[in-house]
Design an enzyme around this catalytic site. Sequence first.
Site, mmCIF file in Angstrom:
data_model
loop_
_atom_site.group_PDB
_atom_site.id
_atom_site.type_symbol
_atom_site.label_atom_id
_atom_site.label_comp_id
_atom_site.label_asym_id
_atom_site.label_seq_id
_atom_site.Cartn_x
_atom_site.Cartn_y
_atom_site.Cartn_z
ATOM 1 N N ASP A 121 -7.146 -1.749 -4.479
ATOM 2 C CA ASP A 121 -8.243 -1.498 -3.533
ATOM 3 C C ASP A 121 -9.309 -0.608 -4.159
ATOM 4 O OD1 ASP A 121 -6.765 -2.923 -1.662
ATOM 5 O OD2 ASP A 121 -5.918 -1.117 -0.738
ATOM 6 N N ASP B 66 0.858 -1.187 0.000
ATOM 7 C CA ASP B 66 0.000 0.000 0.000
ATOM 8 C C ASP B 66 0.891 1.232 0.000
ATOM 9 O OD1 ASP B 66 -2.416 -1.413 0.107
ATOM 10 O OD2 ASP B 66 -2.421 -1.453 2.294
#
Length: 162
Positions: free
Chosen positions: A132, A117
């Site tokens: 995501d 991330d």
Amino acid sequence: MERNYLFFWLSACLVFAVDRLTKVWAERNLQLGDSVTGIDGWYQWTLYHNPGAAGGIWSGHSGWLALISILAVLGILWFIYRGPHDRNLLLLLGLGLMFGGALGNLYDRVLYAYVIDFIDPVGKTYVYNLADKGIRWGLYLSIIGLWCSGRTLAKESQNVVS
């Protein structure tokens, strides 16, 4: 293969490819845990290795999370090919975005046992990646597509009865 199913595969491949490219960029240009100004006032780039699901919940269960991702990918494929969804471009786009996003995060889980991330909204407490967002926006488009399908089927069944 129907032309519209190609639309599903192209959207899935696009999400997967852009997700992989941005994660490679993040790994090469960011230091783990350090924040760098991205889009001033909106986002910063912060490399984070997420061993769990959203926000790090279920950390340490990467095997189970990988299994859930595999089941999601297989479930999407089953749903696509089990029904007459080839006329619903919104649904195919949404499912393609979700499929590509799920594959992007599954790739990370299998290779690294964590998800990469790096997109860190200013003032928020979470960090995410483009996979995501593919899953999130794919879900929204799929819901709208299913709603449209339901309306179309209802109209068609009224025409048959009349």
